[in-house]
Design an enzyme around this catalytic site. Structure first.
Site, PDB file in Angstrom:
ATOM      1  CG  HIS A 121      37.904  44.205  35.484  1.00  0.00           C
ATOM      2  ND1 HIS A 121      36.821  44.924  35.931  1.00  0.00           N
ATOM      3  CD2 HIS A 121      38.917  44.524  36.330  1.00  0.00           C
ATOM      4  CE1 HIS A 121      37.166  45.651  36.984  1.00  0.00           C
ATOM      5  NE2 HIS A 121      38.438  45.436  37.247  1.00  0.00           N
ATOM      6  CG  ASP A 152      38.068  48.659  39.569  1.00  0.00           C
ATOM      7  OD1 ASP A 152      38.769  47.904  38.871  1.00  0.00           O
ATOM      8  OD2 ASP A 152      37.500  48.280  40.610  1.00  0.00           O
ATOM      9  CD  GLU A 172      38.633  42.179  39.052  1.00  0.00           C
ATOM     10  OE1 GLU A 172      39.533  42.093  39.903  1.00  0.00           O
ATOM     11  OE2 GLU A 172      37.671  42.978  39.164  1.00  0.00           O
ATOM     12  CD  GLU A 219      41.959  45.414  38.750  1.00  0.00           C
ATOM     13  OE1 GLU A 219      41.370  46.452  39.145  1.00  0.00           O
ATOM     14  OE2 GLU A 219      41.365  44.395  38.376  1.00  0.00           O
TER      15      GLU A 219
END
Length: 366
Positions: A71, A102, A135, A161
């Site tokens: 994402h 992240d 996300e 992730e």
């Protein structure tokens, strides 16, 4: 440029894009990614939107069955960054910046792996890539993707992730609801004759808390309980005003393999019985399924770290949405979840290199 140098420069470019959700600009980064994927030889590159959120989808080869997903959005920068969040800083082998773990680090690894394959004249196998927005909040882009023809032929997915380059195969789902109690409202001198919505919501809250406690010892090992959270009761104006409404917000986290719809029905029954004779309305805010990878062994070919043992994750990912749609999924990526959303977020350069090498084998291996 060496692989570590290229990973660092790509990540610096990615971190420089402000994609904080909801205030940032996903579209600018998505357009940049689309140009990179096109230049790296994708057979099909397409950008699309779901509301205000954006995504780029690319297909290599004629009939991809495996999807790589990461994402593009980040959470808002946490207080306590000691350097600008959108500038990448190297300190003692760690690359600091908002989204570094992240999941912009994973995006940098995928792009660098495509470049490595191209430089080595290794054809990229039939793989699809999805760099998706939203996300961190509503997951609208992933749901839009799953409802489209772009998923045709996809059977497996690796969702990026921060897992320290381990492979996650299970995690909880998460569901949240609002229960609303109503009253005509009025002067507190008439309280004995009016419905008391705060009290009705409070009775429902106590019942739902007790319901969660009854589940404390149920569920698979490592995922016992439902983590029922009575998050808020909102309503009321002043001590001398009977409020016209009160809203109870509750969430719970079902274990892998749980029937989320059945648990929501149970919760509704408990709340309505406790609030009676006062009626409640019931709104499901979201009901995100848990993840339980169906055939983890299939992924060992692509993810060597899985041979060291699979991970049970304690955070939710969009791998669960892919799995619920019939696309068997695992979770993998550089970085630690402890760094995600934290001040001075960072990813270890050694983990970026490990993830890069893994993606090279996925994309262009024999």
């Amino acid at each position: 440029m060496s692989v570590p140098g290229r990973l660092r420069s790509l990540l610096a470019e990615l971190v420089a894009f402000d994609t904080q959700n909801p205030s940032g600009d996903e579209q600018a980064m998505v357009r940049w990614l689309a140009m990179q994927l096109d230049a790296l030889g994708a057979a099909r590159v397409e950008t699309f939107a779901a509301g205000e959120h954006h995504c780029v989808f690319a297909a290599f080869g004629s009939s991809p069955t495996l999807l790589l997903n990461a994402h593009v959005d980040t959470v808002p920068a946490n207080a306590g960054f000691t350097s600008p969040p959108h500038g990448l800083v190297l300190r003692e082998g760690r690359l600091h910046g908002l989204g570094a773990a992240d999941t912009k680090g994973a995006i940098a690894c995928i792009l660098a792996a495509l470049e490595t394959c191209r430089a080595a004249e290794r054809p990229v196998r039939d793989v699809a890539i999805l760099f998706s927005g939203d996300e961190e909040a509503g997951g609208r882009v992933m749901r839009e993707f799953l409802g489209s023809e772009r998923v045709d032929g996809l059977t497996h997915a690796i969702v990026c992730e921060p897992t320290d380059c381990g492979v996650g195969v299970r995690h909880r789902g998460i569901a949240a609801v609002r229960a609303r109690a109503q009253s005509p409202g009025g002067h507190s001198s008439r309280a004995d004759d009016l419905a008391a919505p705060v009290v009705a919501a409070a009775r429902a809250a106590v019942a739902l808390h007790a319901w969660g406690q009854r589940y404390r010892s149920r569920g698979p090992a490592g995922y016992e309980g439902l983590c029922v959270n009575v998050a808020a009761i909102d309503g009321g104006l002043a001590f001398n005003v009977v409020p016209s409404h009160a809203v109870l917000t509750v969430s719970f986290r079902p274990w892998p393999g749980a029937d989320v719809a059945a648990l929501l029905d149970e919760a509704k029954t408990e709340a309505f019985a406790a609030a009676a004779p006062d009626p409640l309305s019931w709104e499901v805010i979201f009901a995100n399924p848990p993840l339980a990878t169906r055939d983890a062994a299939w992924f060992e070919r692509w993810l060597p770290s899985l041979r060291r043992g699979a991970l049970d994750l304690q955070f939710w990912t969009e791998a669960a949405l892919l799995s619920a749609a019939g696309i068997d999924a695992v979770v993998f990526g550089p970085g630690a979840i402890a760094q995600a959303h934290a001040p001075d977020e960072y990813v270890e350069l050694t983990q970026l290199i490990e993830a890069h090498d893994t993606f090279v084998e996925i994309l262009g291996g024999s």
